[in-house]
Design a protein around this motif. Sequence first.
Motif, mmCIF file in Angstrom:
data_model
loop_
_atom_site.group_PDB
_atom_site.id
_atom_site.type_symbol
_atom_site.label_atom_id
_atom_site.label_comp_id
_atom_site.label_asym_id
_atom_site.label_seq_id
_atom_site.Cartn_x
_atom_site.Cartn_y
_atom_site.Cartn_z
ATOM 1 N N UNK A 131 -13.118 6.778 -26.043
ATOM 2 C CA UNK A 131 -12.484 7.864 -26.787
ATOM 3 C C UNK A 131 -12.760 7.723 -28.281
ATOM 4 N N UNK A 132 -12.879 8.864 -28.925
ATOM 5 C CA UNK A 132 -13.001 8.915 -30.374
ATOM 6 C C UNK A 132 -11.997 9.914 -30.904
ATOM 7 N N UNK A 133 -10.965 9.428 -31.598
ATOM 8 C CA UNK A 133 -9.969 10.322 -32.190
ATOM 9 C C UNK A 133 -10.381 10.592 -33.630
ATOM 10 N N UNK A 134 -10.553 11.865 -33.963
ATOM 11 C CA UNK A 134 -11.138 12.257 -35.234
ATOM 12 C C UNK A 134 -10.239 13.277 -35.923
ATOM 13 N N UNK A 135 -10.073 13.099 -37.223
ATOM 14 C CA UNK A 135 -9.371 14.090 -38.028
ATOM 15 C C UNK A 135 -10.104 15.425 -37.879
ATOM 16 N N UNK A 136 -9.389 16.515 -37.617
ATOM 17 C CA UNK A 136 -10.054 17.816 -37.446
ATOM 18 C C UNK A 136 -10.894 18.247 -38.652
ATOM 19 N N UNK A 166 2.658 13.747 -41.152
ATOM 20 C CA UNK A 166 2.106 13.774 -39.796
ATOM 21 C C UNK A 166 0.777 14.512 -39.821
ATOM 22 N N UNK A 167 -0.155 14.046 -38.992
ATOM 23 C CA UNK A 167 -1.460 14.682 -38.948
ATOM 24 C C UNK A 167 -1.992 14.793 -37.533
ATOM 25 N N UNK A 168 -2.772 15.830 -37.311
ATOM 26 C CA UNK A 168 -3.410 16.057 -36.015
ATOM 27 C C UNK A 168 -4.646 15.176 -35.874
ATOM 28 N N UNK A 169 -4.994 14.881 -34.638
ATOM 29 C CA UNK A 169 -6.260 14.223 -34.330
ATOM 30 C C UNK A 169 -6.926 14.937 -33.166
ATOM 31 N N UNK A 170 -8.208 15.027 -33.247
ATOM 32 C CA UNK A 170 -9.001 15.661 -32.195
ATOM 33 C C UNK A 170 -9.408 14.573 -31.197
ATOM 34 N N UNK A 171 -9.109 14.791 -29.905
ATOM 35 C CA UNK A 171 -9.475 13.828 -28.869
ATOM 36 C C UNK A 171 -10.868 14.161 -28.343
ATOM 37 N N UNK A 172 -11.767 13.183 -28.434
ATOM 38 C CA UNK A 172 -13.125 13.305 -27.922
ATOM 39 C C UNK A 172 -13.345 12.168 -26.936
ATOM 40 N N UNK A 173 -14.128 12.407 -25.904
ATOM 41 C CA UNK A 173 -14.388 11.331 -24.948
ATOM 42 C C UNK A 173 -15.802 11.425 -24.404
ATOM 43 N N UNK A 174 -16.260 10.267 -23.952
ATOM 44 C CA UNK A 174 -17.555 10.150 -23.292
ATOM 45 C C UNK A 174 -17.349 9.265 -22.076
ATOM 46 N N UNK A 175 -17.876 9.704 -20.937
ATOM 47 C CA UNK A 175 -17.756 8.950 -19.695
ATOM 48 C C UNK A 175 -19.056 8.211 -19.398
ATOM 49 N N UNK A 176 -18.922 7.104 -18.688
ATOM 50 C CA UNK A 176 -20.089 6.284 -18.360
ATOM 51 C C UNK A 176 -21.162 7.098 -17.653
ATOM 52 N N UNK A 177 -20.784 7.937 -16.698
ATOM 53 C CA UNK A 177 -21.775 8.724 -15.954
ATOM 54 C C UNK A 177 -22.527 9.711 -16.863
ATOM 55 N N UNK A 178 -21.873 10.150 -17.948
ATOM 56 C CA UNK A 178 -22.545 11.029 -18.903
ATOM 57 C C UNK A 178 -23.500 10.231 -19.794
ATOM 58 N N UNK A 179 -23.109 9.018 -20.156
ATOM 59 C CA UNK A 179 -23.931 8.181 -21.020
ATOM 60 C C UNK A 179 -25.192 7.699 -20.304
ATOM 61 N N UNK A 180 -25.052 7.338 -19.066
ATOM 62 C CA UNK A 180 -26.166 6.744 -18.331
ATOM 63 C C UNK A 180 -27.087 7.770 -17.679
ATOM 64 N N UNK A 181 -26.962 9.045 -18.028
ATOM 65 C CA UNK A 181 -27.857 10.076 -17.477
ATOM 66 C C UNK A 181 -29.281 9.826 -17.884
#
Length: 181
Positions: A131-136, A166-181
């Motif tokens: 996961x990568x949580x990023x400021x919008x 308080x601040x928002x964060x954008x949730x980003x994710x990468x799965x192993x099956x997507x990385x190893x394509x």
Amino acid sequence: MIEIPTLPSARLVLRKPMEKDAIDQLELFRDPEVMRFHGEEPYQSLQEVKDEINAFVELAETEEGMIWMIILKETDQCIGDIGFFKWDKANFRCEIGFKLKRDCWGKGLMSEAVTTILDFLFNELNLNRVEGLVDPNNLPSQKLLRRLGFQMEGVLRDYEFEKGRFGDLQMNSLLKREWNK
């Protein structure tokens, strides 16, 4: 304690934090533009940076994650840090984070460092999700994660309390099956 491995790439070496990195890291942590999206005010003293480096080492000691110093092979200079934390072994996931000196921006160095870490996380630690949580408002980090295949899942509203608000964060994710394509 988990040993932090040295991870080489074409232009970089990712290695364990050392006290000698404090001077280079002070330049990084002092820069308001670098620290803008990291939830902390810029550091003012060398001792603050040394404390942070000790916290990086403790992360591996407690097996909650690992932080590497980003070393430019050409000059042997520490130009940033990268790592993972909130390591959830039971669910095969973690969160990544990174910082890079401003004069190194726009050269593909962080893309190279993140790629190196993702290979390690998916292929050595056998994680399923990163996961990568990023400021919008942090468009460069969002673009980097998209380029590497991360999917934006949504915005976590008022997720962190930082710099007095308080601040928002954008949730980003990468799965192993997507990385190893």
